[in-house]
Scaffold this motif. Sequence first.
Motif, PDB file in Angstrom:
ATOM      1  N   HIS A  52     -34.332 -26.486   5.979  1.00 26.14           N
ATOM      2  CA  HIS A  52     -35.290 -27.435   5.415  1.00 26.14           C
ATOM      3  C   HIS A  52     -34.634 -28.275   4.336  1.00 26.14           C
ATOM      4  O   HIS A  52     -33.841 -27.773   3.551  1.00 26.14           O
ATOM      5  CB  HIS A  52     -36.478 -26.701   4.782  1.00 26.14           C
ATOM      6  N   LYS A  56     -36.369 -34.774   4.704  1.00 21.26           N
ATOM      7  CA  LYS A  56     -35.998 -35.049   6.099  1.00 21.26           C
ATOM      8  C   LYS A  56     -35.972 -33.761   6.917  1.00 21.26           C
ATOM      9  O   LYS A  56     -35.665 -32.693   6.412  1.00 21.26           O
ATOM     10  CB  LYS A  56     -34.658 -35.779   6.185  1.00 21.26           C
ATOM     11  N   LYS A  57     -36.320 -33.912   8.177  1.00 20.93           N
ATOM     12  CA  LYS A  57     -36.330 -32.790   9.111  1.00 20.93           C
ATOM     13  C   LYS A  57     -34.896 -32.419   9.455  1.00 20.93           C
ATOM     14  O   LYS A  57     -34.072 -33.275   9.726  1.00 20.93           O
ATOM     15  CB  LYS A  57     -37.084 -33.182  10.387  1.00 20.93           C
ATOM     16  N   PRO A  61     -39.261 -28.429   9.497  1.00 22.84           N
ATOM     17  CA  PRO A  61     -39.838 -29.637   8.902  1.00 22.84           C
ATOM     18  C   PRO A  61     -39.375 -29.814   7.457  1.00 22.84           C
ATOM     19  O   PRO A  61     -38.953 -28.856   6.800  1.00 22.84           O
ATOM     20  CB  PRO A  61     -41.345 -29.369   8.956  1.00 22.84           C
ATOM     21  N   SER A  62     -39.483 -31.038   6.963  1.00 21.08           N
ATOM     22  CA  SER A  62     -39.159 -31.276   5.551  1.00 21.08           C
ATOM     23  C   SER A  62     -40.251 -30.653   4.689  1.00 21.08           C
ATOM     24  O   SER A  62     -41.384 -30.454   5.133  1.00 21.08           O
ATOM     25  CB  SER A  62     -39.073 -32.772   5.275  1.00 21.08           C
ATOM     26  N   ASP A  65     -43.183 -32.992   4.484  1.00 23.89           N
ATOM     27  CA  ASP A  65     -44.073 -32.955   5.646  1.00 23.89           C
ATOM     28  C   ASP A  65     -45.010 -31.746   5.582  1.00 23.89           C
ATOM     29  O   ASP A  65     -46.192 -31.844   5.920  1.00 23.89           O
ATOM     30  CB  ASP A  65     -43.273 -32.927   6.947  1.00 23.89           C
ATOM     31  N   TRP A  92     -44.486 -25.992  14.199  1.00 20.64           N
ATOM     32  CA  TRP A  92     -43.650 -27.178  14.055  1.00 20.64           C
ATOM     33  C   TRP A  92     -42.672 -27.326  15.216  1.00 20.64           C
ATOM     34  O   TRP A  92     -41.758 -28.125  15.156  1.00 20.64           O
ATOM     35  CB  TRP A  92     -42.880 -27.127  12.742  1.00 20.64           C
TER      36      TRP A  92
END
Length: 120
Positions: A52, A56-57, A61-62, A65, A92
Amino acid sequence: MKIKILVAIIALGGLSSFSEYESIPTKYGGKDQAQPSEGEAIMKKLDCATCHKIDKKVIGPSFLDISKKYPMNDKNINYLADKIIKGGSGVWGAIPMAAHTALKKDDAKKIAKYILSLNK
């Protein structure tokens, strides 16, 4: 198939672990934090940055997010703390998140609060 996914996660994790951990000043509890929150400090000691990043992914996920998907409340803090400890997949994508079974529930809650506090 699961072994191939696990090997891919480990390989990507090893490659991405060379990047620096980013810290974003957050507001939680109504005050600016010049130093890392307890949750952020705990995360820095774990392998979270392998999969993580803040914005940004990577593999997962980030954190931004995640904070956008789950509003800050006790139900979501407990849910995410359990997810951090137990791991899992499906929310995710198909790649599973590694379990952190040695992590204490209170520490997992601090991490969840930090992540959810990123949604400004």
